[in-house]
Structure formats: C-alpha cells, structure tokens
Design an enzyme around this catalytic site. Sequence first.
Site, PDB file in Angstrom:
ATOM      1  N   CYS A  55       0.465  -1.056  -0.036  1.00  0.00           N
ATOM      2  CA  CYS A  55      -0.011  -0.132   0.054  1.00  0.00           C
ATOM      3  C   CYS A  55       0.910   1.328   0.101  1.00  0.00           C
ATOM      4  O   CYS A  55       0.341   2.587   0.121  1.00  0.00           O
ATOM      5  CB  CYS A  55      -0.889   0.035   1.177  1.00  0.00           C
ATOM      6  SG  CYS A  55      -1.861  -1.314   0.992  1.00  0.00           S
TER       7      CYS A  55
ATOM      8  N   HIS B  26      -3.356   7.223   2.201  1.00  0.00           N
ATOM      9  CA  HIS B  26      -3.166   5.809   1.624  1.00  0.00           C
ATOM     10  C   HIS B  26      -4.743   5.187   1.762  1.00  0.00           C
ATOM     11  O   HIS B  26      -5.311   6.028   3.493  1.00  0.00           O
ATOM     12  CB  HIS B  26      -2.714   4.728   2.373  1.00  0.00           C
ATOM     13  CG  HIS B  26      -2.675   2.805   2.012  1.00  0.00           C
ATOM     14  ND1 HIS B  26      -4.004   2.964   1.257  1.00  0.00           N
ATOM     15  CD2 HIS B  26      -2.841   2.120   3.061  1.00  0.00           C
ATOM     16  CE1 HIS B  26      -4.092   1.575   1.402  1.00  0.00           C
ATOM     17  NE2 HIS B  26      -3.912   1.283   2.190  1.00  0.00           N
TER      18      HIS B  26
ATOM     19  N   ASN C 111     -10.257   0.248   0.219  1.00  0.00           N
ATOM     20  CA  ASN C 111      -8.958  -0.369   0.386  1.00  0.00           C
ATOM     21  C   ASN C 111      -8.431  -0.782  -1.071  1.00  0.00           C
ATOM     22  O   ASN C 111      -8.726  -1.918  -1.022  1.00  0.00           O
ATOM     23  CB  ASN C 111      -8.410  -1.180   1.504  1.00  0.00           C
ATOM     24  CG  ASN C 111      -6.548  -1.387   1.166  1.00  0.00           C
ATOM     25  OD1 ASN C 111      -6.744  -0.378   0.697  1.00  0.00           O
ATOM     26  ND2 ASN C 111      -6.075  -1.279   2.369  1.00  0.00           N
TER      27      ASN C 111
HETATM   28  O1  UT7 Z   1      -4.251  -0.826   3.627  1.00  0.00           O
HETATM   29  C1  UT7 Z   1      -3.378  -1.673   4.759  1.00  0.00           C
HETATM   30  C2  UT7 Z   1      -3.336  -2.707   5.588  1.00  0.00           C
HETATM   31  N1  UT7 Z   1      -4.872  -2.599   6.106  1.00  0.00           N
HETATM   32  C3  UT7 Z   1      -5.213  -1.778   7.386  1.00  0.00           C
HETATM   33  O2  UT7 Z   1      -4.651  -1.100   7.091  1.00  0.00           O
HETATM   34  C4  UT7 Z   1      -6.443  -2.372   8.138  1.00  0.00           C
HETATM   35  C5  UT7 Z   1      -5.895  -1.891   9.601  1.00  0.00           C
HETATM   36  N2  UT7 Z   1      -7.338  -2.478  10.556  1.00  0.00           N
HETATM   37  C6  UT7 Z   1      -8.526  -2.331  10.359  1.00  0.00           C
HETATM   38  O3  UT7 Z   1      -8.954  -1.086   9.598  1.00  0.00           O
HETATM   39  C7  UT7 Z   1      -9.381  -2.599  11.423  1.00  0.00           C
HETATM   40  O4  UT7 Z   1      -8.594  -3.060  12.509  1.00  0.00           O
HETATM   41  C8  UT7 Z   1     -10.522  -3.945  10.647  1.00  0.00           C
HETATM   42  C9  UT7 Z   1     -11.479  -3.017  10.512  1.00  0.00           C
HETATM   43  C10 UT7 Z   1      -9.824  -4.500  10.500  1.00  0.00           C
HETATM   44  C11 UT7 Z   1     -10.862  -4.312  12.164  1.00  0.00           C
HETATM   45  O5  UT7 Z   1     -11.326  -3.278  12.890  1.00  0.00           O
HETATM   46  P1  UT7 Z   1     -11.148  -3.086  14.521  1.00  0.00           P
HETATM   47  O6  UT7 Z   1     -12.061  -2.251  15.013  1.00  0.00           O
HETATM   48  O7  UT7 Z   1     -10.172  -3.077  14.571  1.00  0.00           O
HETATM   49  O8  UT7 Z   1     -12.011  -4.391  14.655  1.00  0.00           O
HETATM   50  P2  UT7 Z   1     -11.916  -5.742  15.675  1.00  0.00           P
HETATM   51  O9  UT7 Z   1     -10.359  -6.791  14.410  1.00  0.00           O
HETATM   52  O10 UT7 Z   1     -11.197  -5.826  17.241  1.00  0.00           O
HETATM   53  O11 UT7 Z   1     -13.051  -6.362  15.749  1.00  0.00           O
HETATM   54  C12 UT7 Z   1     -14.285  -6.250  16.516  1.00  0.00           C
HETATM   55  C13 UT7 Z   1     -15.328  -6.682  17.049  1.00  0.00           C
HETATM   56  C14 UT7 Z   1     -15.109  -8.374  16.615  1.00  0.00           C
HETATM   57  O12 UT7 Z   1     -16.081  -9.088  17.689  1.00  0.00           O
HETATM   58  P3  UT7 Z   1     -15.835  -9.355  19.001  1.00  0.00           P
HETATM   59  O13 UT7 Z   1     -15.156  -9.970  18.864  1.00  0.00           O
HETATM   60  O14 UT7 Z   1     -15.642  -8.061  19.776  1.00  0.00           O
HETATM   61  O15 UT7 Z   1     -17.777 -10.087  19.230  1.00  0.00           O
HETATM   62  C15 UT7 Z   1     -14.945  -9.401  15.914  1.00  0.00           C
HETATM   63  O16 UT7 Z   1     -15.129 -10.920  15.155  1.00  0.00           O
HETATM   64  O17 UT7 Z   1     -15.851  -6.786  15.368  1.00  0.00           O
HETATM   65  C16 UT7 Z   1     -16.042  -8.406  14.957  1.00  0.00           C
HETATM   66  N3  UT7 Z   1     -15.875  -8.666  13.321  1.00  0.00           N
HETATM   67  C17 UT7 Z   1     -16.714  -7.382  12.744  1.00  0.00           C
HETATM   68  N4  UT7 Z   1     -18.176  -7.646  12.600  1.00  0.00           N
HETATM   69  C18 UT7 Z   1     -18.718  -7.523  11.621  1.00  0.00           C
HETATM   70  C19 UT7 Z   1     -14.506  -8.282  12.531  1.00  0.00           C
HETATM   71  N5  UT7 Z   1     -14.906  -7.977  11.175  1.00  0.00           N
HETATM   72  C20 UT7 Z   1     -16.148  -7.947  10.964  1.00  0.00           C
HETATM   73  C21 UT7 Z   1     -16.989  -7.246  10.201  1.00  0.00           C
HETATM   74  N6  UT7 Z   1     -18.457  -7.626  10.851  1.00  0.00           N
HETATM   75  N7  UT7 Z   1     -16.972  -7.333   8.851  1.00  0.00           N
END
Ligand code: UT7
Length: 327
Positions: free
Chosen positions: A108, A250, A280
Amino acid sequence: MSIHITGFGTALGERMVTNIELETFLDTSDTWIKERTGIHRRHWGGTTEALATQAGKEALFNSNLDPEQIDLIILATTTPDRVMPATSCAVQYNLGLSCGAFDLNGACSGFVYAIVVAHSMLVGGIKKILIIGADTLSRVTDMQDRTTAVLFGDGAGAVVLENIPFGDNDTSTDSKPETFDATNDKMLLGWDAGVDGSALDLLYCNHGGYMQMEGQEVFRKAVRATVSSILTTLKRAKLTSADIALFIPHQANSRIIEAVSSRLGIPEERTVSNIDYTGNTSSASIPLAMAKAASSGRINKGDNILLAGFGAGMTWASAVIKWNVGK
Ligand code: UT7
C-alpha cells in the site's frame, strides 16, 4: 527544469459491491462496516493488467503525449497477474509504448515509493515517466472471511510525470537566469520510506493462498508509522503541517486517516478521503484519491501536497510534492 504532473487516469473494478450485498453471504452488517471502516461500497473485477492499462491510457490521453514519447513505466502493484514476467511488460505492450518497464512492490506504500524513484530518475535526465498504481486484491481475498472481505477493492490510478525544461512552458517574456539551480523548482520537497520486516506476518499472502491480516495490530502500527514518517518528511522539507494544503493518505480505514490527521493537526477539510466508494485499493488508493481531489478543484498550482502510505511488509512512505500540474 521543472517536474510536472501532466496527466491523470483512473479505473475501478467493473462490478460495484455494496455492504448490503456483503450482508447476504457474510456475518457482517452495513452499519458495522461503515462505522468501523468508512467503506460504503467497493469495486471488484478485472486483472491488474487490464485496470492498469485503462488508467494508463487515460493518463496518456490527458497529458497529450504520444506513446513513443514515454521513456519509462513504473507499475506499483502487490498483485501482479503472474509470477513472471512483470505486469508492467503487458501494460507497456497494451499501451503501444516502446520504453522500459518494471513493477515495484511496496504494497500500500507502493505509489509513494514509485513517485520517489521516478522523481530521482527525472532529476537524472529521463524526460517522461508513466507511474501506475494498480491492485486487484479481491483475487487474493477469502470471501468467507469477514475480517478481510469487507475491506478491499480493485482499481488503478495513473499519473504522467514530465521533466519540462525552462522555456517549454514559459509564456512570459522574462529571461531565466543562466545559472538557474534545478533544485529551486523541484517537485519532491521531502520524503521518507521504510520497512519493518519483523512485522511481515501481520499482513501477507503466500502463493496460491489468501491474504492473512491481524487487523488491530496493523491498525496500531499504521497510525504510529505513518505519523512518524510524515514528521520526518516534513522536517526534511523544512515544512510544518500548517504548510500542507492537502493531505492525500492511503485509504485503508477512515479511522486510521482521522487518527493520523488529528495527530498532525491537519483538519478534515485539508484531508482527502474516497474510501467510501473505493475500499482499500492498496497501490491504487493514493493516485485514485489524488485524481479525485484534482478533478474536484481541491488542488491549486504551488500547493504543498502530502502523500503517505502504509502496508504489508510492513512498509511505509511519505512525500511532500509541490503541485506543478500541467505544462
Ligand atoms: O492497507 C494496509 C493495511 N490494512 C489496514 O490498515 C487495516 C487495519 N485494520 C483495520 O482497519 C481494522 O482493524 C479492521 C477494520 C480490520 C477491524 O476493525 P476493528 O475495529 O479493529 O475490529 P476488531 O478486529 O477489534 O473486531 C471487533 C469485533 C470482533 O468481534 P468481538 O470479538 O468483539 O465479538 C470481530 O469479530 O468486530 C468483529 N468483526 C466484524 N463484525 C462484523 C470483525 N470484522 C467484522 C465484520 N463485520 N466485517
């Protein structure tokens, strides 16, 4: 000489995919995706070659150049169509060019790496370079994995960079000083690029496999590394955030963009975001956002534009460019 962006081109995957459509086959919701990422829709489809060709063709057309005038193509991509040869070879052929071509994989951060490489080659004497950022991450995404499937889109963005000698674009009658120092009118005012290979396992894709990502940790590193890289770049450019007319980051997550902008003191009205309709798109995200900002009149001649990327590797890169657009 003075280095100018003389043309833009863009392309998005052929099929628009809404969050509502994702709800039909994933345990996710439109509300969660919008609130946690800022993404409303993304575009899937096509090959890296096809999208890069489409964006490159448009950039060439807009720069009023004939194919034989381009001296080099740099294709930033982390999803080449084949193990070999470089996808840029196919794009070079499709566009009817006769120049050299190579792929650059900075994930990226790739487009910012490409700008830095191209600029140094232009300063070194090459006249015209086509830079394309293109990725088709939907092809390496497990569509049953909600933690990645909602995030990525396919697309390409292209720019033509030209090294224009003084006189060619000068309509004034003033004569230029004979001892003009080229560095006075350079486009790249400062840059920084880095990698933390020890964090490679946080985001990767093996041959034949799907992308794997530890989202939370990538998020934390993205904010820290992007801010630190930008501060280094600003220092090298002898500028502060207040001197930045527009920040084009990005587009991985709107919360990452907000966190970086607020730490730097750059308000929302000076930050570009198009993640709502692109998702993304990795190497394509910055040139797509740049083309959007330029076409909607948000950039003026002479503006200091800040670019910053972060991605797999983990790589990061930032640059401040002086907006010399057109001839
Ligand atoms: O391009 C370069 C690299 N990529 C990035 O920069 C991406 C960086 N990371 C992110 O953007 C975020 O970490 C994500 C969007 C991937 C995830 O968001 P988050 O706020 O960090 O969520 P999380 O991983 O802490 O998950 C929170 C909850 C979890 O459920 P529990 O354990 O609290 O019950 C996940 O299982 O959200 C759940 N979850 C979802 N729920 C609905 C994870 N993905 C989803 C989803 N829909 N798609």
